[in-house]
Enzyme design. Sequence first.
Site, short mmCIF file in Angstrom:
data_model
loop_
_atom_site.label_atom_id
_atom_site.label_comp_id
_atom_site.label_asym_id
_atom_site.label_seq_id
_atom_site.Cartn_x
_atom_site.Cartn_y
_atom_site.Cartn_z
N SER A 78 0.83 -1.18 0.14
CA SER A 78 -0.08 -0.04 -0.11
C SER A 78 0.76 1.15 -0.01
CB SER A 78 -0.89 0.02 1.29
OG SER A 78 -1.66 1.27 1.30
N TYR A 121 -2.34 -0.64 9.95
CA TYR A 121 -2.41 -1.02 8.61
C TYR A 121 -1.07 -0.66 7.75
CZ TYR A 121 -4.12 -1.20 3.93
OH TYR A 121 -4.45 -1.19 2.50
N1 LIG Z 1 -8.86 -0.76 -2.23
C1 LIG Z 1 -8.01 0.20 -1.90
O1 LIG Z 1 -8.14 1.34 -2.05
C2 LIG Z 1 -6.53 -0.42 -1.75
C3 LIG Z 1 -5.42 0.42 -1.63
C4 LIG Z 1 -4.12 0.06 -1.35
C5 LIG Z 1 -4.17 -1.23 -0.87
N2 LIG Z 1 -5.11 -2.24 -0.91
C6 LIG Z 1 -4.66 -3.76 -0.64
O2 LIG Z 1 -5.34 -4.28 -1.73
C7 LIG Z 1 -5.93 -5.75 -1.01
C8 LIG Z 1 -7.15 -5.96 -1.78
O3 LIG Z 1 -8.16 -4.67 -1.14
P1 LIG Z 1 -9.55 -4.56 -1.18
O4 LIG Z 1 -9.93 -3.37 -1.24
O5 LIG Z 1 -9.93 -5.49 -2.50
O6 LIG Z 1 -9.74 -5.64 -0.20
P2 LIG Z 1 -11.27 -6.13 0.53
O7 LIG Z 1 -12.21 -6.04 -0.77
O8 LIG Z 1 -11.41 -5.72 1.92
O9 LIG Z 1 -11.03 -7.77 0.64
C9 LIG Z 1 -10.37 -8.19 1.41
C10 LIG Z 1 -10.06 -9.72 1.23
O10 LIG Z 1 -9.33 -10.27 2.05
C11 LIG Z 1 -10.02 -11.56 2.87
N3 LIG Z 1 -9.66 -11.49 4.19
C12 LIG Z 1 -9.91 -10.57 5.12
N4 LIG Z 1 -9.45 -11.01 6.28
C13 LIG Z 1 -9.15 -12.28 5.99
C14 LIG Z 1 -8.89 -13.26 7.20
N5 LIG Z 1 -8.58 -13.17 8.48
N6 LIG Z 1 -8.49 -14.67 6.62
C15 LIG Z 1 -8.69 -14.58 5.15
N7 LIG Z 1 -9.11 -13.85 4.35
C16 LIG Z 1 -9.14 -12.75 4.84
C17 LIG Z 1 -11.36 -11.23 2.46
O11 LIG Z 1 -12.17 -12.50 2.52
P3 LIG Z 1 -13.65 -12.71 3.20
O12 LIG Z 1 -14.33 -11.48 2.63
O13 LIG Z 1 -14.18 -13.81 2.24
O14 LIG Z 1 -13.59 -12.62 4.69
C18 LIG Z 1 -11.29 -10.48 1.05
O15 LIG Z 1 -11.51 -11.43 0.10
C19 LIG Z 1 -5.49 -5.53 0.32
O16 LIG Z 1 -4.28 -6.05 0.57
C20 LIG Z 1 -5.33 -4.19 0.70
O17 LIG Z 1 -4.76 -3.78 1.87
C21 LIG Z 1 -6.46 -1.76 -1.20
#
Ligand SMILES: NC(=O)c1ccc[n+]([C@@H]2O[C@H](COP(=O)([O-])OP(=O)(O)OC[C@H]3O[C@@H](n4cnc5c(N)ncnc54)[C@H](OP(=O)(O)O)[C@@H]3O)[C@@H](O)[C@H]2O)c1
Length: 253
Positions: free
Chosen positions: A145, A158
Amino acid sequence: MRRVLVSGASRGIGRAVASIFAEHGDRVAVHYGANADAAEQTLKGLPGSGHIMVAGDLRDPNATRAIAETAVRELGGIDVLVNNAAVAPSAATRHAIADVDYAQWQQVWRQMIDVNLLGAANLTYAVTRHLMDRGSPGSIVNIGSRGAFRGEPDFPAYAAGKAALHAFGQSMAVTLAPHGISVTSVAPGFVGTERQETKLTGPEGDTVRAQSPFGRVGTPDEVAAAVFYLASAQAQWASGAVLDLNGASYLRT
Ligand SMILES: NC(=O)c1ccc[n+]([C@@H]2O[C@H](COP(=O)([O-])OP(=O)(O)OC[C@H]3O[C@@H](n4cnc5c(N)ncnc54)[C@H](OP(=O)(O)O)[C@@H]3O)[C@@H](O)[C@H]2O)c1
């Protein structure tokens, strides 16, 4: 055809990452934590055949090892690991130091470090040992991130966890290069996933878009395209890199 394990592929960036590999003829293990219905949607949307779903809580080291074992067994091996799953910033995980009590502070730190850092480290261990046992090259891509560099005042755990994930990836890049395994990270800025929908359509939306001089946020597909490139054999020389994907919203030196 490669075998690809994508953690947290039930929605958002993980779903887009699973899709791009499947579109190129790879077979994907769609990992999820709790949301089986959403993971099923990801699986159904993948072109091609031979994809699987695998559940497991990344806070649990045994369950984490079992995720890799299941993917190896059902796909016949793993060639690419994408460490994408994370506990992300939300109203429920906000832990600005001035606003939370000590118990809440500890609870969020524990949760974020357990999943975002230790979960990725343990999954990396299991997949790496599998690659070493096979004597096969492979790629690992971590979803980090921008917050690791810019700071996250309301979500310090985070940002700290993502900085540690980048550093972990760089250590692994050095140690795994002699095995033909490349390890990279991407550091996205704000990405318009389902999770961010309310924020983007609400009063804060314009401010978030204005973070980038492009006047918009990133898309899951843009992150997925970078991950796909970094996992390719042509990108082996990028091993050790942390690639900014933030629309020039934050330039680190
Ligand atoms: N979106 C952004 O703006 C952004 C920006 C920078 C970086 N990122 C990074 O990109 C990645 C994906 O982000 P996103 O926005 O797509 O996230 P998201 O929609 O919140 O999805 C998170 C995923 O992680 C899984 N997860 C969470 N806790 C878990 C646990 N304890 N065990 C197993 N699986 C778990 C969830 O599975 P379930 O729902 O099935 O539990 C879900 O599939 C993350 O690493 C995030 O930090 C995102």
